[in-house]
Design an enzyme around this catalytic site. Structure first.
Site, PDB file in Angstrom:
ATOM      1  N   TYR A   1     -16.938   2.487   5.552  1.00 27.63           N
ATOM      2  CA  TYR A   1     -15.493   2.617   5.710  1.00 27.63           C
ATOM      3  C   TYR A   1     -15.153   3.373   6.988  1.00 27.63           C
ATOM      4  O   TYR A   1     -14.348   2.911   7.809  1.00 27.63           O
ATOM      5  CB  TYR A   1     -14.902   3.335   4.498  1.00 27.63           C
ATOM      6  CG  TYR A   1     -13.461   3.755   4.677  1.00 27.63           C
ATOM      7  CD1 TYR A   1     -12.440   2.808   4.693  1.00 27.63           C
ATOM      8  CD2 TYR A   1     -13.139   5.100   4.848  1.00 27.63           C
ATOM      9  CE1 TYR A   1     -11.115   3.197   4.867  1.00 27.63           C
ATOM     10  CE2 TYR A   1     -11.817   5.491   5.015  1.00 27.63           C
ATOM     11  CZ  TYR A   1     -10.812   4.538   5.030  1.00 27.63           C
ATOM     12  OH  TYR A   1      -9.515   4.923   5.213  1.00 27.63           O
TER      13      TYR A   1
ATOM     14  N   TYR B   1      -8.585  -1.867   4.529  1.00 23.19           N
ATOM     15  CA  TYR B   1      -9.542  -1.919   3.417  1.00 23.19           C
ATOM     16  C   TYR B   1      -9.883  -0.464   3.120  1.00 23.19           C
ATOM     17  O   TYR B   1     -10.513   0.210   3.943  1.00 23.19           O
ATOM     18  CB  TYR B   1     -10.784  -2.709   3.840  1.00 23.19           C
ATOM     19  CG  TYR B   1     -11.827  -2.848   2.747  1.00 23.19           C
ATOM     20  CD1 TYR B   1     -12.057  -4.080   2.138  1.00 23.19           C
ATOM     21  CD2 TYR B   1     -12.598  -1.764   2.342  1.00 23.19           C
ATOM     22  CE1 TYR B   1     -13.020  -4.219   1.148  1.00 23.19           C
ATOM     23  CE2 TYR B   1     -13.553  -1.885   1.345  1.00 23.19           C
ATOM     24  CZ  TYR B   1     -13.766  -3.123   0.756  1.00 23.19           C
ATOM     25  OH  TYR B   1     -14.713  -3.252  -0.229  1.00 23.19           O
ATOM     26  N   THR B   2      -9.462   0.045   1.965  1.00 19.30           N
ATOM     27  CA  THR B   2      -9.588   1.477   1.681  1.00 19.30           C
ATOM     28  C   THR B   2     -10.523   1.813   0.525  1.00 19.30           C
ATOM     29  O   THR B   2     -10.615   2.978   0.130  1.00 19.30           O
ATOM     30  CB  THR B   2      -8.200   2.081   1.379  1.00 19.30           C
ATOM     31  OG1 THR B   2      -7.612   1.371   0.274  1.00 19.30           O
ATOM     32  CG2 THR B   2      -7.281   1.979   2.591  1.00 19.30           C
TER      33      THR B   2
ATOM     34  N   THR C   1      -8.430   7.363   9.955  1.00 22.12           N
ATOM     35  CA  THR C   1      -8.875   8.233   8.864  1.00 22.12           C
ATOM     36  C   THR C   1      -9.666   9.441   9.342  1.00 22.12           C
ATOM     37  O   THR C   1     -10.289   9.416  10.417  1.00 22.12           O
ATOM     38  CB  THR C   1      -9.753   7.420   7.890  1.00 22.12           C
ATOM     39  OG1 THR C   1     -10.271   8.281   6.874  1.00 22.12           O
ATOM     40  CG2 THR C   1     -10.925   6.776   8.603  1.00 22.12           C
ATOM     41  N   ASP C   2      -9.663  10.479   8.522  1.00 21.88           N
ATOM     42  CA  ASP C   2     -10.505  11.649   8.746  1.00 21.88           C
ATOM     43  C   ASP C   2     -11.986  11.319   8.595  1.00 21.88           C
ATOM     44  O   ASP C   2     -12.850  12.060   9.066  1.00 21.88           O
ATOM     45  CB  ASP C   2     -10.124  12.770   7.764  1.00 21.88           C
ATOM     46  CG  ASP C   2     -10.162  12.327   6.302  1.00 21.88           C
ATOM     47  OD1 ASP C   2      -9.854  11.156   6.024  1.00 21.88           O
ATOM     48  OD2 ASP C   2     -10.493  13.160   5.439  1.00 21.88           O
TER      49      ASP C   2
ATOM     50  N   GLY D   1       0.822  -1.201   0.000  1.00 20.25           N
ATOM     51  CA  GLY D   1       0.000   0.000   0.000  1.00 20.25           C
ATOM     52  C   GLY D   1       0.857   1.253   0.000  1.00 20.25           C
ATOM     53  O   GLY D   1       2.087   1.199   0.142  1.00 20.25           O
ATOM     54  N   GLN D   2       0.229   2.407  -0.145  1.00 18.18           N
ATOM     55  CA  GLN D   2       0.969   3.665  -0.241  1.00 18.18           C
ATOM     56  C   GLN D   2       1.809   3.951   0.995  1.00 18.18           C
ATOM     57  O   GLN D   2       3.011   4.194   0.912  1.00 18.18           O
ATOM     58  CB  GLN D   2      -0.010   4.819  -0.447  1.00 18.18           C
ATOM     59  CG  GLN D   2      -0.816   4.751  -1.715  1.00 18.18           C
ATOM     60  CD  GLN D   2      -1.832   5.868  -1.762  1.00 18.18           C
ATOM     61  OE1 GLN D   2      -1.495   7.007  -2.075  1.00 18.18           O
ATOM     62  NE2 GLN D   2      -3.073   5.562  -1.455  1.00 18.18           N
TER      63      GLN D   2
END
Length: 307
Positions: free
Chosen positions: A134, A70-71, A110-111, A16-17
């Site tokens: 999500y 899981y994005t 996450t935001d 992943g990134q």
């Protein structure tokens, strides 16, 4: 020679990134961080709790860093069980196994845990109210870690992109080469955050973290914009660098990027209108400050493969 802060680090999600950026950054610091064990989804199935327990006990790390997630925000609406397995259950299992070993845990959130109706930037103790599967699954992961009570840091980040992987940067560049006009949402506000900046910030935190502090921290590039503002900055930067780098020309330049509303571009998952995060706590506790998102974008462009 100085003893490493951590003898063995288990890093998940290296395809992943953020995982890829962390792998690259940590690998350059062997004296400080010791052995690095990297696992991708082929080596560790985060939807399988028993596989997670077996891997952690076999590796015996003293630090686990978990950027894996899981994005697929929209797809999660139709795959809630898988999203919860990876984003909610897996972090809890990692925390439980880390606690058994006396290890520490760093996790990324996450935001999208916020509803987005606040005026101004969100701070860590603002009420959470995720709007999507999500976001709900990521918040459940935070809560699962907290319930274990081990030394842990949870970094909420936003709008992550980078030279590596699939993300908004590559999507905009691809579309701008294919189309003469783009239509981009201009009423959602947040901070585009470079994966390279995230990795460097985590290294700075690791060098200072004694395990006494635990909790949630916001970790995003400074400043904020809209998706439309981000897209125009991407196209503008590419246009500036195109000639000197001999890159393929774009069909859509800044003047061809139309600002639209969220209502003009409906998606399965609801996004927060404002998910701008305040990073004062990170700066105060760890003396870490990320650069402005525009500066970070130019650094990511320097890492881009040939276009």
């Amino acid at each position: 020679m100085q003893s490493p802060h951590y003898k063995k680090i288990l890093l998940t999600g290296v395809n992943g990134q953020v995982g890829h950026a962390l792998q690259q950054a940590l690998a350059k610091q062997p004296a400080l961080f010791g052995e690095l064990v990297c696992l991708d989804r082929n080596k560790l199935d985060l939807s399988n709790p028993q596989a997670i327990r077996g891997a952690v006990q076999a590796i015996q790390p003293d630090l686990i860093i978990n950027p894996a997630a899981y994005t697929a925000v929209d797809k999660a609406e139709s795959e809630p069980d898988l999203a919860y397995a990876i984003n909610a259950i897996a972090p809890g299992v990692l925390a439980e196994e880390a606690a058994k070993l006396g290890a520490k845990l760093i996790h990324f959130s996450t935001d999208y845990v916020y509803a987005g109706n606040k005026v101004g930037a969100y701070v860590e103790n603002d009420a959470t109210a995720p709007l999507s599967v999500y976001g709900k699954s990521k918040l459940a992961g935070e809560e699962a870690i907290r319930s274990v009570g081990l030394p842990s840091l949870i970094f909420r980040t936003s709008w992550v992109y980078g030279a590596y992987g699939k993300n908004f940067l590559h999507t905009i560049l691809r579309l701008a080469k294919e189309r003469e006009q783009l239509r981009i949402v201009a009423d959602q506000v947040g901070a585009p955050t470079s994966s390279l900046c995230i990795a460097q910030a985590v290294l700075q935190v690791l060098a200072r973290w004694d395990g006494e502090r635990s909790g949630v921290y916001h970790l995003v590039n400074a400043g904020h914009t809209t998706w439309h503002g981000f897209a125009t900055a991407i196209v503008d930067a590419y246009a500036q660098l195109q000639l000197t780098h001999h890159w393929q020309p774009l069909k859509a330049l800044v003047a061809n990027i139309e600002a639209i509303t969220t209502a003009d571009y409906p998606t399965p998952a609801v996004r927060p209108a404002n998910s701008y995060l305040d990073c004062t706590k990170l700066s105060a506790d760890f003396s870490v400050q990320l650069p402005d998102w525009r500066e970070a974008l130019m650094a990511e462009f320097q890492a881009l493969p040939n276009q």
